[in-house]
Design a protein around this motif. Structure first.
Motif, PDB file in Angstrom:
ATOM      1  N   PRO A 125       0.831  -1.213   0.000  1.00 51.48           N
ATOM      2  CA  PRO A 125       0.000   0.000   0.000  1.00 51.48           C
ATOM      3  C   PRO A 125       0.858   1.252   0.000  1.00 51.48           C
ATOM      4  N   ASP A 126       0.343   2.333  -0.518  1.00 50.95           N
ATOM      5  CA  ASP A 126       1.048   3.603  -0.491  1.00 50.95           C
ATOM      6  C   ASP A 126       1.317   4.013   0.960  1.00 50.95           C
ATOM      7  N   PRO A 127       2.493   4.594   1.252  1.00 54.71           N
ATOM      8  CA  PRO A 127       2.791   4.994   2.630  1.00 54.71           C
ATOM      9  C   PRO A 127       1.782   5.964   3.234  1.00 54.71           C
ATOM     10  N   LEU A 128       1.077   6.726   2.369  1.00 52.13           N
ATOM     11  CA  LEU A 128       0.109   7.706   2.869  1.00 52.13           C
ATOM     12  C   LEU A 128      -1.331   7.188   2.833  1.00 52.13           C
ATOM     13  N   ALA A 129      -1.527   5.938   2.442  1.00 54.42           N
ATOM     14  CA  ALA A 129      -2.889   5.449   2.234  1.00 54.42           C
ATOM     15  C   ALA A 129      -3.769   5.610   3.473  1.00 54.42           C
ATOM     16  N   GLU A 130      -3.246   5.228   4.635  1.00 55.26           N
ATOM     17  CA  GLU A 130      -4.057   5.280   5.856  1.00 55.26           C
ATOM     18  C   GLU A 130      -4.314   6.715   6.325  1.00 55.26           C
ATOM     19  N   LEU A 131      -3.449   7.646   5.931  1.00 46.03           N
ATOM     20  CA  LEU A 131      -3.555   9.029   6.398  1.00 46.03           C
ATOM     21  C   LEU A 131      -4.190   9.953   5.367  1.00 46.03           C
ATOM     22  N   ARG A 172       2.327   8.970  -2.470  1.00 46.46           N
ATOM     23  CA  ARG A 172       3.777   9.170  -2.345  1.00 46.46           C
ATOM     24  C   ARG A 172       4.363   9.947  -3.510  1.00 46.46           C
ATOM     25  N   TYR A 173       3.619  10.066  -4.595  1.00 44.79           N
ATOM     26  CA  TYR A 173       4.121  10.757  -5.778  1.00 44.79           C
ATOM     27  C   TYR A 173       3.694  12.226  -5.855  1.00 44.79           C
ATOM     28  N   GLY A 174       2.666  12.636  -5.107  1.00 44.20           N
ATOM     29  CA  GLY A 174       2.245  14.021  -5.179  1.00 44.20           C
ATOM     30  C   GLY A 174       0.808  14.220  -4.731  1.00 44.20           C
ATOM     31  N   VAL A 175       0.300  15.414  -4.991  1.00 43.95           N
ATOM     32  CA  VAL A 175      -1.068  15.786  -4.626  1.00 43.95           C
ATOM     33  C   VAL A 175      -1.830  16.118  -5.902  1.00 43.95           C
ATOM     34  N   VAL A 176      -3.121  15.816  -5.896  1.00 45.92           N
ATOM     35  CA  VAL A 176      -3.974  16.098  -7.053  1.00 45.92           C
ATOM     36  C   VAL A 176      -5.032  17.116  -6.644  1.00 45.92           C
ATOM     37  N   LEU A 177      -5.136  18.191  -7.421  1.00 46.46           N
ATOM     38  CA  LEU A 177      -6.161  19.210  -7.219  1.00 46.46           C
ATOM     39  C   LEU A 177      -7.231  19.063  -8.294  1.00 46.46           C
ATOM     40  N   ALA A 199       5.502   7.902   5.584  1.00 46.18           N
ATOM     41  CA  ALA A 199       4.489   8.931   5.812  1.00 46.18           C
ATOM     42  C   ALA A 199       5.066  10.179   6.464  1.00 46.18           C
ATOM     43  N   GLU A 200       6.095  10.022   7.289  1.00 42.97           N
ATOM     44  CA  GLU A 200       6.668  11.165   8.001  1.00 42.97           C
ATOM     45  C   GLU A 200       7.271  12.209   7.065  1.00 42.97           C
ATOM     46  N   GLN A 201       7.499  11.857   5.824  1.00 44.18           N
ATOM     47  CA  GLN A 201       8.079  12.788   4.865  1.00 44.18           C
ATOM     48  C   GLN A 201       7.032  13.658   4.179  1.00 44.18           C
TER      49      GLN A 201
END
Length: 220
Positions: A125-131, A172-177, A199-201
């Motif tokens: 899973p992506d490191p940010l998936a849970e957050l 982990r690759y970026g943000v989508v607007l 996730a800490e990054q």
């Protein structure tokens, strides 16, 4: 360098964070709320009442991924997992995956991507998936100025007629607007300079985007 999770990674993130799944078996269906987990590429379920008492049962699991922020169109992706459901220890059942499919506009407007079960098992899973949901909602509700700054990274001609900008994805690759116009919407991905590994990054990567945005004038 990739700017998107692989379809297998996306499926692992979806199943890891799904609050509910819909199970289809011969002669029945039910909604499973908080009753699954993934181990070694197998999807484990608390035994549902609709499953026949047989050694193996053909089964399909479906999930719908919803944008956590108040965007106009909320469905973000759909996933299907098909295979054979069998007994495990302690009344748990395991779906041995035969095929998995992903429908996600990020990979093409009308695409339905088939993911090999071995690729699914090997993916994480992506490191940010849970957050992701909490981070997106916090960004949308508490930092409207940050959204305006990030919008400077979007070419100005894409912003003509925009009525609202909503963050709709974070990985982990970026943000989508999402740019919402009067009668349509467009998603724009703002990639991180380098993908994050943990996730800490996330805070550091977002600050890097803000720094780039501060150097932009009129979106350039």
């Amino acid at each position: 360098m990739s700017k998107l999770p692989t379809p297998a990674e996306r499926l692992r993130s979806l199943i890891a964070t799904a609050g509910s799944l819909t199970l289809h078996v011969p002669g029945g269906r039910c909604d499973l709320i908080g009753a699954h987990r993934v181990e070694a590429g197998r999807i484990l379920l608390d035994r549902p009442d609709v499953v026949p008492l047989e050694p193996e049962v053909a089964a399909v699991l479906e999930l719908t991924d919803i944008v956590p922020t108040p965007a106009r169109t909320r469905v973000r992706a759909r996933a299907t997992f098909a295979g054979w459901l069998g007994e495990c220890d302690g009344g748990t059942m395991a779906l041995d995956l035969a095929e998995a499919t992903l429908q996600d506009p990020a990979y093409g407007a009308d695409s339905e991507i088939s993911v090999d079960p071995d690729d699914f098992a090997a993916a994480a899973p992506d490191p940010l998936a849970e957050l992701e949901a909490d981070l997106l909602c916090h960004l949308d509700a508490s930092h409207p100025g940050a959204i305006d700054r990030l919008a400077r990274l979007i070419p100005p001609h894409h912003l003509h007629g925009v009525r609202r900008i909503v963050p709709v994805r974070l990985d982990r690759y970026g943000v989508v607007l999402r740019l919402e116009f009067a009668a349509r919407a467009r998603d724009v991905r703002l990639p991180f300079p380098t993908p994050l590994d943990k996730a800490e990054q996330a805070g550091e990567r977002m600050q890097e985007l803000y720094a780039r945005a501060r150097c932009c004038r009129g979106g350039h």
